[in-house]
Scaffold this motif. Sequence first.
Motif, PDB file in Angstrom:
ATOM      1  N   TRP A 178     -74.466 -15.197  21.413  1.00  0.00           N
ATOM      2  CA  TRP A 178     -75.443 -16.642  20.762  1.00  0.00           C
ATOM      3  C   TRP A 178     -76.409 -15.670  20.652  1.00  0.00           C
ATOM      4  CZ3 TRP A 178     -74.939 -21.307  20.108  1.00  0.00           C
ATOM      5  CH2 TRP A 178     -74.393 -22.350  19.660  1.00  0.00           C
ATOM      6  N   THR A 179     -75.935 -15.678  19.251  1.00  0.00           N
ATOM      7  CA  THR A 179     -77.099 -14.477  18.386  1.00  0.00           C
ATOM      8  C   THR A 179     -77.306 -15.340  16.610  1.00  0.00           C
ATOM      9  OG1 THR A 179     -75.232 -14.187  16.384  1.00  0.00           O
ATOM     10  CG2 THR A 179     -75.950 -12.039  18.722  1.00  0.00           C
ATOM     11  N   PRO A 180     -78.469 -15.336  16.540  1.00  0.00           N
ATOM     12  CA  PRO A 180     -79.006 -16.149  14.616  1.00  0.00           C
ATOM     13  C   PRO A 180     -77.899 -15.915  13.861  1.00  0.00           C
ATOM     14  CG  PRO A 180     -81.095 -14.868  16.405  1.00  0.00           C
ATOM     15  CD  PRO A 180     -79.558 -13.871  16.596  1.00  0.00           C
ATOM     16  N   GLY A 181     -77.511 -17.015  13.507  1.00  0.00           N
ATOM     17  CA  GLY A 181     -76.319 -17.661  12.814  1.00  0.00           C
ATOM     18  C   GLY A 181     -75.562 -17.810  13.350  1.00  0.00           C
ATOM     19  N   ALA A 182     -74.631 -18.583  12.356  1.00  0.00           N
ATOM     20  CA  ALA A 182     -73.874 -19.185  12.690  1.00  0.00           C
ATOM     21  C   ALA A 182     -72.029 -18.626  13.025  1.00  0.00           C
ATOM     22  CB  ALA A 182     -72.850 -19.860  11.492  1.00  0.00           C
ATOM     23  N   ARG A 183     -71.507 -19.049  14.075  1.00  0.00           N
ATOM     24  CA  ARG A 183     -69.748 -18.693  14.579  1.00  0.00           C
ATOM     25  C   ARG A 183     -69.378 -19.357  14.237  1.00  0.00           C
ATOM     26  NH1 ARG A 183     -66.656 -15.451  16.837  1.00  0.00           N
ATOM     27  NH2 ARG A 183     -64.797 -16.312  17.925  1.00  0.00           N
ATOM     28  N   LEU A 184     -68.317 -18.901  12.745  1.00  0.00           N
ATOM     29  CA  LEU A 184     -66.729 -20.168  12.487  1.00  0.00           C
ATOM     30  C   LEU A 184     -66.095 -19.752  12.454  1.00  0.00           C
ATOM     31  CD1 LEU A 184     -67.571 -21.727   9.078  1.00  0.00           C
ATOM     32  CD2 LEU A 184     -65.744 -21.145   9.215  1.00  0.00           C
ATOM     33  N   ARG A 185     -65.014 -21.079  13.287  1.00  0.00           N
ATOM     34  CA  ARG A 185     -63.977 -20.464  13.180  1.00  0.00           C
ATOM     35  C   ARG A 185     -63.001 -22.122  13.140  1.00  0.00           C
ATOM     36  NH1 ARG A 185     -61.986 -18.733  18.718  1.00  0.00           N
ATOM     37  NH2 ARG A 185     -59.852 -18.918  16.998  1.00  0.00           N
ATOM     38  N   GLU A 186     -62.163 -21.518  11.655  1.00  0.00           N
ATOM     39  CA  GLU A 186     -61.628 -22.212  11.151  1.00  0.00           C
ATOM     40  C   GLU A 186     -59.740 -22.415  10.450  1.00  0.00           C
ATOM     41  OE1 GLU A 186     -62.755 -24.850   6.717  1.00  0.00           O
ATOM     42  OE2 GLU A 186     -63.044 -23.013   7.137  1.00  0.00           O
ATOM     43  N   SER A 187     -59.051 -23.459  11.248  1.00  0.00           N
ATOM     44  CA  SER A 187     -57.939 -23.094  10.560  1.00  0.00           C
ATOM     45  C   SER A 187     -57.236 -23.893   9.521  1.00  0.00           C
ATOM     46  CB  SER A 187     -56.938 -24.289  12.035  1.00  0.00           C
ATOM     47  OG  SER A 187     -55.639 -24.301  12.111  1.00  0.00           O
ATOM     48  N   ARG A 188     -56.545 -23.370   9.383  1.00  0.00           N
ATOM     49  CA  ARG A 188     -56.603 -24.027   7.201  1.00  0.00           C
ATOM     50  C   ARG A 188     -55.383 -23.608   7.235  1.00  0.00           C
ATOM     51  NH1 ARG A 188     -60.720 -24.867   4.717  1.00  0.00           N
ATOM     52  NH2 ARG A 188     -58.802 -25.288   2.843  1.00  0.00           N
ATOM     53  N   ALA A 229     -70.744 -23.089  15.684  1.00  0.00           N
ATOM     54  CA  ALA A 229     -71.476 -23.165  16.433  1.00  0.00           C
ATOM     55  C   ALA A 229     -72.881 -21.956  15.933  1.00  0.00           C
ATOM     56  CB  ALA A 229     -70.927 -22.149  17.327  1.00  0.00           C
ATOM     57  N   GLU A 230     -74.023 -22.264  15.907  1.00  0.00           N
ATOM     58  CA  GLU A 230     -74.972 -22.064  14.716  1.00  0.00           C
ATOM     59  C   GLU A 230     -76.600 -22.348  15.929  1.00  0.00           C
ATOM     60  OE1 GLU A 230     -76.698 -22.169  10.257  1.00  0.00           O
ATOM     61  OE2 GLU A 230     -76.513 -24.115  11.463  1.00  0.00           O
ATOM     62  N   GLU A 231     -76.267 -20.982  15.872  1.00  0.00           N
ATOM     63  CA  GLU A 231     -77.925 -20.583  16.253  1.00  0.00           C
ATOM     64  C   GLU A 231     -79.390 -20.905  15.126  1.00  0.00           C
ATOM     65  OE1 GLU A 231     -81.034 -17.552  18.178  1.00  0.00           O
ATOM     66  OE2 GLU A 231     -79.277 -18.436  19.953  1.00  0.00           O
ATOM     67  N   LEU A 232     -79.972 -21.669  15.320  1.00  0.00           N
ATOM     68  CA  LEU A 232     -80.885 -20.950  13.830  1.00  0.00           C
ATOM     69  C   LEU A 232     -83.045 -20.835  13.964  1.00  0.00           C
ATOM     70  CD1 LEU A 232     -81.495 -26.006  13.806  1.00  0.00           C
ATOM     71  CD2 LEU A 232     -79.864 -24.371  12.054  1.00  0.00           C
ATOM     72  N   PRO A 233     -82.960 -20.568  12.891  1.00  0.00           N
ATOM     73  CA  PRO A 233     -84.331 -19.786  12.794  1.00  0.00           C
ATOM     74  C   PRO A 233     -85.457 -19.928  13.405  1.00  0.00           C
ATOM     75  CG  PRO A 233     -84.261 -19.891  10.089  1.00  0.00           C
ATOM     76  CD  PRO A 233     -83.292 -20.815  11.160  1.00  0.00           C
ATOM     77  N   ASP A 234     -85.184 -21.312  14.375  1.00  0.00           N
ATOM     78  CA  ASP A 234     -86.507 -21.378  15.202  1.00  0.00           C
ATOM     79  C   ASP A 234     -85.622 -21.598  17.036  1.00  0.00           C
ATOM     80  OD1 ASP A 234     -84.682 -23.972  15.349  1.00  0.00           O
ATOM     81  OD2 ASP A 234     -86.149 -24.959  13.634  1.00  0.00           O
ATOM     82  N   GLY A 235     -84.314 -21.322  17.193  1.00  0.00           N
ATOM     83  CA  GLY A 235     -83.821 -21.132  17.908  1.00  0.00           C
ATOM     84  C   GLY A 235     -83.144 -22.031  18.590  1.00  0.00           C
ATOM     85  N   ARG A 236     -83.110 -23.329  17.709  1.00  0.00           N
ATOM     86  CA  ARG A 236     -82.170 -24.437  17.965  1.00  0.00           C
ATOM     87  C   ARG A 236     -80.664 -24.206  17.897  1.00  0.00           C
ATOM     88  NH1 ARG A 236     -84.862 -29.554  14.962  1.00  0.00           N
ATOM     89  NH2 ARG A 236     -85.153 -27.356  13.104  1.00  0.00           N
ATOM     90  N   ARG A 237     -79.753 -24.690  18.283  1.00  0.00           N
ATOM     91  CA  ARG A 237     -78.463 -24.585  18.407  1.00  0.00           C
ATOM     92  C   ARG A 237     -77.916 -26.107  18.074  1.00  0.00           C
ATOM     93  NH1 ARG A 237     -78.144 -20.325  23.411  1.00  0.00           N
ATOM     94  NH2 ARG A 237     -79.186 -18.904  23.039  1.00  0.00           N
ATOM     95  N   GLN A 238     -77.113 -25.315  17.398  1.00  0.00           N
ATOM     96  CA  GLN A 238     -76.214 -27.232  16.799  1.00  0.00           C
ATOM     97  C   GLN A 238     -74.553 -26.706  16.993  1.00  0.00           C
ATOM     98  OE1 GLN A 238     -76.093 -28.628  13.245  1.00  0.00           O
ATOM     99  NE2 GLN A 238     -75.855 -26.450  12.110  1.00  0.00           N
ATOM    100  N   ILE A 239     -73.631 -27.433  17.826  1.00  0.00           N
ATOM    101  CA  ILE A 239     -72.143 -27.342  17.280  1.00  0.00           C
ATOM    102  C   ILE A 239     -71.365 -29.175  16.463  1.00  0.00           C
ATOM    103  CG2 ILE A 239     -70.369 -27.427  19.006  1.00  0.00           C
ATOM    104  CD1 ILE A 239     -72.047 -25.387  19.927  1.00  0.00           C
ATOM    105  N   GLN A 240     -71.172 -28.469  15.611  1.00  0.00           N
ATOM    106  CA  GLN A 240     -70.139 -29.584  14.599  1.00  0.00           C
ATOM    107  C   GLN A 240     -68.481 -28.806  14.742  1.00  0.00           C
ATOM    108  OE1 GLN A 240     -71.732 -29.383  10.724  1.00  0.00           O
ATOM    109  NE2 GLN A 240     -73.261 -29.346  10.454  1.00  0.00           N
ATOM    110  N   PHE A 241     -68.278 -30.025  14.560  1.00  0.00           N
ATOM    111  CA  PHE A 241     -66.656 -30.145  14.893  1.00  0.00           C
ATOM    112  C   PHE A 241     -66.091 -30.852  13.021  1.00  0.00           C
ATOM    113  CE2 PHE A 241     -66.369 -27.814  18.649  1.00  0.00           C
ATOM    114  CZ  PHE A 241     -65.047 -27.272  18.698  1.00  0.00           C
ATOM    115  N   GLY A 242     -65.159 -30.779  12.628  1.00  0.00           N
ATOM    116  CA  GLY A 242     -64.297 -31.785  11.814  1.00  0.00           C
ATOM    117  C   GLY A 242     -63.173 -30.907  11.522  1.00  0.00           C
TER     118      GLY A 242
END
Length: 694
Positions: A178-188, A229-242
């Motif tokens: 985990w580091t600040p910013g987003a890890r993006l995985r996309e199957s296209r 999978a993103e860590e925001l500047p304030d430290g919060r983390r979110q998981i999005q799938f779509g």
Amino acid sequence: MTQCWRLDDGRQTLVLGADQGRLAEVVYWGSRLPDQEDLTTLYAAHAIDVTGGMLDENPKLSICPEAAWSFPGQPGLIMRHGDGRPFLPKLSLEQVQQDGNSLSLTYCDQHNVLTYRARFAIDPTTHIIKASATVETSEPMYLHWLSAPVFPAPQLSDEMIDFAGRWCGEFQMNHTAWTPGARLRESRTGRTGHEHFPGLIVPLRGATNTSGQAYGFHYGWSGGHRMVAEELPDGRRQIQFGNAADTEGQAQTRFETGTLYATFSDDGLNGCATAFQRHLRDRIVTFPRPKTPRPVHYNCWEAVYFDHDLNTLKDIADRAAALGAERYVLDDGWFGTRDDDTSSLGDWQIDPRKYPDGLTPLVEHVKNLGMGFGLWFEPEMINPNSDTFRAHPDWVLGDDDQIVGRHQMVLNMALPDVQNYLFDSIANILSRHDIEYIKWDHNRVLPTPDAGQARGTYALLDRLRSAFPQVEIESCASGGGRIDFGILERTHRVWLSDSNDAVERLHIQHNAALFLPMAVTGSHVGPRTCHTSGRTLDIRFRAWVAAQRHMGFEMDPRELTAEEAEVLKDVTTWWKANREWMHSADILRLDSADPAMIAEQQLAADGAQFAVFAGKAATSDQIVPRPLRLTRLRPDAQYRIELVNRADVHNLSRGTVALTSGPMTVSGAYLMSHGLTLPWSFPERMWVIKGELA
């Protein structure tokens, strides 16, 4: 006014909360909370501080983070009006429906243009949370991105584990800090993909396979997906799938995500694994004959490829049945003028050159041997060199000058004419023959990602399932290219990999067990020298690796020596004797002290018996095996332990290892604290240990 809702099962609680009718956010997800917990207090306690360099109020990390409220990370919804203008809704709560283990939240935007609905349900038996989202608009809109309901990621986590892969090398685990910013995985690529399996495990610090806390996610959609999978500047983390971004080509008034499956475990990665395994096996897959044991497969592909000769195929069927096969699958090459992979895809008529009397003579021969009959199709694909293409070039997806793959193009499955043609062609074969099984392949990527393609394939599968409810279907896409819970709502088995190399399979199966149970995971004994890796492996190792999952053979049985045939029959007999309890067993990944040892424990649903498969994938650094600790046994119970393949002990194993001299009885506490002491072996060998309550 603050509103809160909770969903519980025996081991986890999910709490959502909102203030002033705004979008809800997950304020707690973890170990089961007391029934009397004050949820409003939890909502207040969830708020984080504000300091210099921040807005005066923190934008909510809601179930659909809103760009209109200055959310600093990836928003949950990105849409445009039909004329291209950005649409930035602000949503307010309209309706709540909660019924036991399910919750539905409905929101409307400030201009009543958009309705957003999030649905959650928790399964108290499997410990899986299902979440999905729907958007409806009063005017056609273009969708760039819609996330399934967003979950927070834990703060006491140093890494995330996701899954990459390739043809013949699926389910490779990536450990990313985990580091600040987003890890993006996309199957296209238009299918689930070898490269980006839609799964994520987030372990807390110190978690292993067998201990600690972890969170698991899987997105059940077959048409390409995105994970953020993103860590925001304030430290919060979110998981999005779509669904993969920009896969809806037309402006529409309704969009829906696939189902996001999520779970919390306080029992290590295995807690996530068993939740996914049980939910898939017991809630999603619907076997046509659920009380019938899974049959041993024989697939003729690596024996004959396109060279179909009736007498040869009958001879191979005789040999396969003698080895213990119970289902015979005729692979590619039976239709059109299909002598190689350059022609005839789309021409689903039996080749009269190879089968002048049709498939009936072979089907009847196989049935007389006591085996069921299966047949290969690749319905979504077409060769330019085919009668169907020449008659209907307009059925092809993509531009005329696209790059072909394996000499083939893709049929546009969103077209009703294509679906009708394929249904009629397949139904004609199934209705004229006693066929119980389809191997459904998908051997190239799409020329462009298109959600309509997956929906069209789902519709065709649903129609065939309705018309032929006793036919099982396997999802194959160059091996493991289309494995997800969405396709498994419509199929019954997956071909995990085109690699029959037992060393590679050992790793692939071990990692795939984080999501897949034995019952749906095909694994075959391949040729002595693997056709995809060139590696030559002993029949014992090949057979026992296949016996870890839904067992089958995929080699030319004419190559077997008498000794090899006897070994294969013995392992198959053992698998048949144990398959019923293994069908509903949990596959538990063991924490091996030796990195060369890939080990798992299959534990029966009632805990009364288990099997340990300890595969040595490479040469160990130390001279003799380190003890292998087991898991989830009853500490105060006594277990009778026996080395199933004791005859495989080599004469270089010269010590007095207790397991090599016969069964022994020890406590569960000993097996979990000290572990099994195994005999020495060469690499590329497997030890199999059976345990039962004494």
